[in-house]
Design a protein around this motif. Sequence first.
Motif, PDB file in Angstrom:
ATOM      1  N   LEU A   1       0.848  -1.243   0.134  1.00 31.20           N
ATOM      2  CA  LEU A   1       0.068  -0.039  -0.109  1.00 31.20           C
ATOM      3  C   LEU A   1       0.916   1.333  -0.236  1.00 31.20           C
ATOM      4  N   HIS A   2       2.063   1.315  -0.490  1.00 29.05           N
ATOM      5  CA  HIS A   2       3.013   2.422  -0.538  1.00 29.05           C
ATOM      6  C   HIS A   2       2.095   3.294  -1.486  1.00 29.05           C
ATOM      7  N   MET A   3       2.227   4.518  -1.481  1.00 32.03           N
ATOM      8  CA  MET A   3       1.260   5.678  -2.209  1.00 32.03           C
ATOM      9  C   MET A   3       2.250   6.719  -2.712  1.00 32.03           C
ATOM     10  N   LEU A   4       1.871   7.334  -3.986  1.00 29.97           N
ATOM     11  CA  LEU A   4       2.283   8.689  -4.279  1.00 29.97           C
ATOM     12  C   LEU A   4       1.029   9.510  -4.161  1.00 29.97           C
ATOM     13  N   PHE A   5       1.500  10.816  -3.643  1.00 30.78           N
ATOM     14  CA  PHE A   5       0.357  11.752  -3.663  1.00 30.78           C
ATOM     15  C   PHE A   5       0.968  13.185  -4.467  1.00 30.78           C
ATOM     16  N   LYS A   6       0.206  13.263  -5.656  1.00 25.93           N
ATOM     17  CA  LYS A   6       0.602  14.447  -6.384  1.00 25.93           C
ATOM     18  C   LYS A   6      -0.433  15.562  -6.446  1.00 25.93           C
TER      19      LYS A   6
ATOM     20  N   LEU B   1       4.411   3.864   3.240  1.00 26.91           N
ATOM     21  CA  LEU B   1       5.356   5.044   2.849  1.00 26.91           C
ATOM     22  C   LEU B   1       4.549   5.944   1.755  1.00 26.91           C
ATOM     23  N   ILE B   2       4.330   7.060   1.998  1.00 30.25           N
ATOM     24  CA  ILE B   2       3.689   7.942   1.291  1.00 30.25           C
ATOM     25  C   ILE B   2       4.443   9.143   1.030  1.00 30.25           C
TER      26      ILE B   2
ATOM     27  N   PHE C   1       4.962   1.920  -5.987  1.00 28.32           N
ATOM     28  CA  PHE C   1       4.129   2.768  -5.516  1.00 28.32           C
ATOM     29  C   PHE C   1       2.747   2.102  -6.130  1.00 28.32           C
ATOM     30  N   PRO C   2       2.199   1.183  -5.756  1.00 30.15           N
ATOM     31  CA  PRO C   2       0.847   0.858  -6.753  1.00 30.15           C
ATOM     32  C   PRO C   2      -0.365   1.619  -6.557  1.00 30.15           C
TER      33      PRO C   2
END
Length: 280
Positions: free
Chosen positions: A58-63, A161-162, A184-185
């Motif tokens: 569940l690691h993520m990227l926030f843009k 991790l985000i 980062f799925p």
Amino acid sequence: MEHHEQSDRIDPFNRIDKDFSSFIGMNRLKETVKEIYANIEISQMRERVGLKAQKQVLHMLFKGNPGTGKTTVARKLAAAFYDMGVLEKGHFIEAERADLVGEYIGHTAQKTRDLVEKAMGGILFVDEAYSLARGGEKDFGKEAIDTLVKHMEDNQNDFILILAGYPEEMEHFLSLNPGLESRFPIVLDFEDYSVEELLLIAKQMTAEREYQLSKEAEWKLRDYLFKQKRNQDRKGFSNARFVRNTIEKAIRKHAVRIVQKRHYSTEDLMLITKNDLILE
């Protein structure tokens, strides 16, 4: 309490809708949380009948631009994932470059390791993540990225991790670190709010504090927001953060105005007028 739990059991998404109901817009986010929840439930059911069950990464990227809710959402996700049993502790650790990058060789890896250790069982949220790549090959930021990647691999189900930042800078950051994006799925784009959404946020903020905007104050704010939106160079505009600061300033102005009055009603104590709103 019993009734609340029962209704959540009948409609498993009920709780998620309630938890995220105060977030204006963000439908994609709500759908993603529901997908994660459904996945957990199905994995447990599959395990019970002897089928293969895969752990979600569940690691993520926030843009998104400033004030679009990235930190607020990450904080809320920590609590929601704890409730769902995804995270053991559900705490939230916010970090930036200075918390990860050291001053000498070996220092960065240690700092980053310590931070990941603290984040175990919760969420590690790195804002302005692209600043880790700003110094090129010789910069210690590269070491921080490598250390984070190693921990993502070794402890991929023990913490989330985000990485967050402005859209263009995040795209550039990912282009400098090939292979990073695939780890980062979940990628969430935080859109700028529309004028109507920002006004809703303003009303929500004032209502929470038991104030209300006069019609003229609302028109003044709407007019200002439209002008901001029309301005093409909007790097400096901070969306919901701007609205929050404006409301807080208006409440202070309102306080000074009311204190100077001899007689005032309950409505006077609540009503923010056009002149209380300082827009600049």
